[in-house]
Design an enzyme around this catalytic site. Structure first.
Site, short mmCIF file in Angstrom:
data_model
loop_
_atom_site.label_atom_id
_atom_site.label_comp_id
_atom_site.label_asym_id
_atom_site.label_seq_id
_atom_site.Cartn_x
_atom_site.Cartn_y
_atom_site.Cartn_z
N LYS A 5 41.56 38.20 41.62
CA LYS A 5 40.52 39.13 41.18
C LYS A 5 39.99 39.89 42.40
CE LYS A 5 36.86 35.64 41.60
NZ LYS A 5 35.74 34.95 40.94
N ASP B 266 55.15 48.70 43.14
CA ASP B 266 54.15 48.71 42.06
C ASP B 266 53.38 50.03 42.06
OD1 ASP B 266 52.73 47.87 39.90
OD2 ASP B 266 51.49 46.42 40.97
#
Length: 1153
Positions: free
Chosen positions: A885, A1000
């Protein structure tokens, strides 16, 4: 004579004789303690007993007694008449039972023609903003405000009378009877003025004033004695003539011309300046005097004075500065008579003779950098390192002399600076510590706040102009203008009361021990006034050489504000290409090549125009043809160096344009750059050697500061050694070279690379380049000098250097506390708090006295990339993935909520063990990367003894393109999207050049810094590839963004640089659709392959791609742009366009938009 009259005269004589005997028999009682006496007739002396008092505090009490304002208070000092001694403001009087000191409160700092009545001397005034504006606009306006207030004028008048009568201001000498008679008449004229003033001030009738008052009380004692020696009839004649003249003066001149008390005072004092010698001057007679100068080729040379410096005297004069001369012979007439001629002509000749009386000017006050006192010896240093050394008879005299020069400096140059720590007034020291001004007027306080940007909560501290126990705080408050419906700044004044209990805001009850504590308390409060609410935010402290009403100005000294040189004003000497011979290559500068060279002699016809009689060794700095876009900046540097004339700066001969190259031609300096010179030494350089280099550098920078010029790149490699001074003869001699290419045209990477020499504010914005930046650079250079040319932060990467500033770290300083304090004062992160270069020179001398020992190896600096867990304060979550996170935190080591916002990436507890290697890999990758279109790495934070790690990155508040584009679609046009595409390609091209593939790339991982800049983020899947392979094979089983992947990634799990190009094509598609969820890549491909899940999704996707199906052309997308996207989606990696070609294509499209 009638008998009765003779008897009456006899009685009068007897009465006088009795009074005289009585006065002689009266024995005054011995005084105890300390008394301060005044010249005002109705003012009783002040008395002080058993305690310690500073001279400055006593002067304040005396000023209050005489109603002299704080503005004029610094013109006065304490004088002990019996010792002929003035006391420095920081002198401490220790009053005991045995103390018996009688002092006089006197105006010490005097400027002739302060009244402006003389047409020969320059008028004197206090500076005003209107005067400053007239100088800027080259307009002629009235001068500033008067130097003296009413109470100061009254006191000066009383002091002037006392000095005139007692002979403290002796009348000018005479040679003939005619001259003596003229002086005598002028003295009687002074008596007329004094008696008339006495009568008017006491409301006595002007007619018959002479009969009531004897003229003898108003003429010098010496003249009285002369008149007494004359016969009785002559004395009667003088008395009668005087009375007649006095009555005529009062009945005609005074009443007809409506002359008031002010006019009488001014006439009396202005006449005193020409009638007497020494008004406004103090003369010191040292045991020995030395005046020395320093040159490059030889050590300091003493100017020939003769008599070993004995038999000389030094004069300090408010309007010219410091002068010296040989003592005149006792029978030699120094100042000759004032000629009998017309008034103006006579005054001019008299003043010419005063100027021509053998005085040699050593220095005006603005040329002085600092003063050093050692025992009874005072040394004054000029900016060019010329010195005057006075050996006085006792230390108090040395302190008195230094205090006099220091006081005049504050009155004429800088009201908030002191030249010598030994005589520094405590009020000035405290004001500097507190960021408080002297008693500047409201007009200047508001002007300063406007210059500082009129930000709400900005404030100026200043002592009251009328009250001694109040500080005024002028604050910017923002108020809504109801007529124009816009916020406008208002300026509110608040009083801070000072008392023995401390400081408090007037109207409140709580006192704080110090002003600093009170301000810290107030900054945490919400203040209210006139229906306005505001909070104190930033104090604007005094700045070097600030113009204000505290400064006394004359026409001769009027400061001409330096304006930034305009392009059309660039000035330097032109050198023809035939006049230089290029030699060996010496190295590279920033975008320049450096060569040795020869400057040929010019022809005989040109010698008178500054030609060279013989060949000169020079250094050639060549800006190649490939950098013609920055030629103007190169010329600006040359023009700046052309305007500098200081012996500790390198000489610029001129500029040569050779074909498409621009060449700066500078003098060759024998020993080369300082850093290399220091590193070459096999034996340690002495501390004295290092301090001499530091003083010379600071004096050159002080010179630049006075000229309002910025160097821009002060560092040891830009300091050249002209004399090594290793043999102990005179020490080293250095020269500051040019700064090279200005930082205003350098790339951000080049600016960051200059950390820690470049000031932090210039890294944020190169437009912040000011004199304060040179002070930061000097602090770093002083560090280099102390550590023998070591390079600070030499092992740090660019990102770590930037983090060093972001965390407001400091270089490790030497063990000597005073030296460390000096460095940190230069390198404070608030530019307004950095020292004046004069203060730097002064403090270097003070530290040098301590002869500190400097260890050759510095301690390790604080690592700016290591964050402490306890200072990371979470604000909110930014995002969450499968394994980790990201949180928004404030890193606040000071605990004052001023720390920076950062993005903190961490692993979820359940994934720490298996994913920690991947996070470490991402950290190592980010450490290696530094590009304006890649998110910056800031550091790491260890937890649990290192078992857990957090990645700290810069925070970009606008979020990712995926969130930003839908939100701002109405404001974003095709040109902006093209700009984003170029920046993404530039970042990816840089990534590929470092042998990394991102794996990515998608709109969700491109973050927005501002509306014009985007940065690539999230390097969690990034891999390093080997040069000889060109691809990376994935062996892990992570979740992959398959709809952005190229076929080879899906089929063979191989990733090439070209695979990132495919992902960029998909990302470009997202940009052109403004990241609309309904037509996202995933939605479109799922429609093509039908319902599916798991591995079947990848299989069907591969089949669709192999059939040649691609994402459709977005709405409003040109065919040309869609073709470019299709070239990213070629089936085989080798056929795909590369990022460099993409950049070129987008640039071409941008040019056509």
């Amino acid at each position: 004579m009638p008998e009765l009259a003779v008897m009456d005269l006899g009685r009068q004589l007897c009465v006088k004789m009795k009074k005289q005997r009585k006065a002689e028999m009266t024995i005054p009682t011995a005084m105890k303690g300390l008394e301060i006496h005044f010249y005002l007739a109705d003012t009783h002396q002040l008395e002080f007993f058993k305690a310690c008092y500073t001279a400055e505090d006593l002067c304040v009490e005396a000023a209050k007694r005489c109603r002299i304002s704080p503005l004029c208070h610094n013109l006065f000092a304490l004088y002990e008449e019996s010792q002929d001694l003035w006391y420095a403001p920081n002198h401490v009087f220790k009053v005991t039972d045995e103390t018996s000191i009688k002092l006089h409160y006197r105006m010490r700092f005097y400027f002739t023609n302060w009244h402006g009545t003389s047409e020969i001397e320059s008028p004197v005034w206090r500076h005003t903003l209107s005067k400053q504006k007239s100088v800027l606009n080259s307009q002629k306006t009235t001068e500033g405000t008067p130097l003296l207030d009413a109470a100061s004028l009254d006191y000066l008048f009383a002091q002037g009378q006392y000095d005139f009568l007692r002979g403290l201001s002796p009348v000018r000498p005479t040679q003939t009877d005619e001259e003596h008679h003229e002086i005598e008449n002028e003295c009687l004229g002074m008596a007329v003025l004094a008696i008339t003033h006495h009568a008017k001030s006491n409301n006595l009738p002007l007619s018959g004033a002479g009969a009531e008052t004897s003229y003898k009380r108003f003429i010098p004692d010496s003249l009285n004695r002369t008149i007494k020696q004359r016969n009785f009839l002559t004395r009667i004649r003088i008395s009668n003539v005087f009375k007649n003249f006095l009555n005529e003066f009062n009945s005609k001149t005074i009443q007809d011309s409506n002359i008031g008390l002010y006019d009488l005072k001014v006439k009396y004092l202005s006449t005193l300046e020409t009638l007497t010698q020494g008004v406004g001057r103090e003369i010191f007679k040292p045991k020995n005097l030395k005046v020395t100068g320093e040159s490059e080729g030889s050590p300091a040379q003493m100017l020939p004075l003769g008599d070993n410096g004995m038999g000389y005297e030094v004069q300090v004069y408010g309007t010219t500065g410091i002068s010296w001369r040989r003592k005149p012979a006792p029978n030699q007439l120094i100042l000759k008579d004032k000629p009998k001629s017309k008034k103006i002509k006579g005054d001019k000749q008299w003043n010419d003779k005063k100027k021509d009386s053998g005085w040699t000017l050593f220095s005006d006050f603005h040329e002085i950098t600092h003063i050093v006192i050692k025992d009874c010896c005072v040394t004054i240093y000029r900016q060019d390192n010329k010195t005057m050394e006075l050996d006085l008879f006792y230390r108090d005299a040395a302190l008195s002399f230094a205090a006099l020069v220091d006081g005049y400096f504050r009155l004429t140059v800088d009201a908030h600076h002191y030249l010598c720590t030994d005589v520094a007034p405590s009020s000035v020291v405290q004001n500097l510590e507190n960021g408080c001004h002297g008693p500047i007027c409201t007009e200047y306080a508001i002007h300063k706040l406007r210059q500082e940007g009129n930000e709400e909560g900005t404030y100026v501290l200043r002592w009251s102009c009328t009250e001694y126990n109040f500080i005024i705080m002028t604050v910017v408050c923002i108020e809504l203008d109801l007529c124009e419906s816009r916020p406008v700044p208002q300026y509110k004044n608040f009083q801070i009361e000072t008392s023995p209990q401390g400081y408090r805001l007037y109207g409140t009850d709580t006192f704080r021990p110090t002003l600093k504590e009170l301000l810290e308390h107030l900054q945490g409060q919400l203040l209210r006034t006139d229906n306005l609410r505001f909070q104190l935010r930033r104090c604007c402290p005094p700045q070097p050489r600030e113009i204000s009403n505290l400064l006394v100005m004359t026409t001769d000294r009027e400061p001409v504000p330096q304006k930034k040189t305009q392009v059309s004003q660039l000035s330097f000497d032109r050198i023809l290409k035939e006049e230089i011979v290029q030699g060996e290559h010496l190295g590279r500068g920033t975008r320049t090549n450096i060569y040795a060279g020869i400057l040929k002699p010019k022809s005989d016809d040109e010698d008178d125009l500054g030609g060279y009689s013989q060949e000169v060794k020079v250094v050639l700095k060549v800006l190649g043809s490939g950098h013609r876009d920055i030629s103007l900046a190169f010329f600006e540097t040359a023009s700046m160096m052309r305007q500098i004339s200081h012996k500790h700066t390198a000489l610029l001969y001129g500029v040569c344009v050779r074909h498409q190259e621009n060449i700066m031609v500078e003098e060759f300096v024998q020993y080369g750059p300082l850093d290399l010179f220091m590193r070459r030494q096999t034996t340690p350089l002495s501390t004295a050697w290092k301090f001499q280099v530091a003083k010379q550098l600071a004096s050159a920078l002080s010179y630049l500061e006075d000229k309002k010029m910025v160097h821009g790149y002060v560092c040891s490699k830009n300091i050249l050694v002209a004399r090594d001074g290793l043999d102990g003869e005179g020490g080293p001699f250095i020269k500051l070279s040019d700064p090279g290419i200005p930082i205003t045209v350098l790339s951000r990477e080049e600016c960051v690379d200059r950390i820690p020499w470049i000031a932090p504010e210039c890294v944020k914005d190169t437009a912040n380049l000011t004199i304060a930046a040179d002070k930061w650079s000097f602090g770093t250079t002083l560090w280099e000098i102390c550590y023998n040319g070591e390079i600070p932060l030499k092992d740090k990467k660019l990102s770590e250097k930037e983090r060093f500033y972001a965390a407001q770290c400091q270089l490790a300083t030497p063990d000597c506390d005073e030296l460390a304090k000096l460095m940190t004062h230069c390198m404070t992160y608030d530019p307004r708090q950095r020292l004046f270069f004069r203060a730097i020179v002064r403090d270097i001398v003070m530290v040098e006295k301590q002869n500190p020992s400097i260890q050759p190896v510095p301690m390790l600096e604080v690592d700016p990339t290591v964050f402490e867990k306890r200072f990371l304060k979470k604000i909110r979550d930014l995002g969450e993935g499968h394994f980790g996170k990201v949180e928004l935190c404030r890193y606040d080591p000071r605990g004052d909520r001023t720390g920076e916002l950062v993005a903190v990436k961490s692993l979820k507890p359940e994934n720490r063990e298996e994913q920690s290697n991947n996070l470490w890999r991402e950290i190592h990758i980010l450490r290696e990367l530094y590009h304006e279109n890649i998110v910056k790495y800031k550091g790491i934070c260890n937890e649990e003894g290192g078992r857990s790690i957090k990645l700290i990155m810069e925070f970009l508040p606008a979020g990712s393109l995926k969130e930003y584009l839908p939100r701002n679609k109405a404001h974003i046009n095709l040109k902006t999207l093209h700009n984003y595409s170029v920046q993404i390609c530039q970042g990816m091209d840089y990534l590929g050049s470092r042998n990394y593939i991102h794996r990515d790339l998608a709109a969700r991982n491109v973050l927005v810094e501002n509306e014009g800049t985007v940065k690539i983020g999230d390097f969690g899947l990034t891999k390093s590839i080997k040069d000889n392979e060109g691809y990376y094979t994935v062996k892990d089983d992570l979740d992959s963004p398959v709809f952005w992947y190229a076929p080879e990634c899906l089929i063979h799990c191989k990733f090439y640089r070209a695979s990132d190009v495919w992902s960029f094509g998909v990302t470009m598609y997202e940009l052109l659709t403004y990241c609309d969820a309904s037509c996202s890549p995933m939605s479109v491909f799922l429609k093509l392959i039908g319902p599916t899940h798991g591995q079947m999704t990848v299989t069907r996707l591969v089949k669709v791609l192999e059939e040649g199906k691609r994402l459709p052309r977005p709405d409003d997308c040109s065919e040309q742009l869609y073709n470019l996207m299709r070239r990213c989606w070629e089936a085989t990696p080798e056929k795909r366009i590369d990022f460099k070609s993409l950049i070129a294509n987008f640039q071409q499209m941008l040019d056509n938009l």
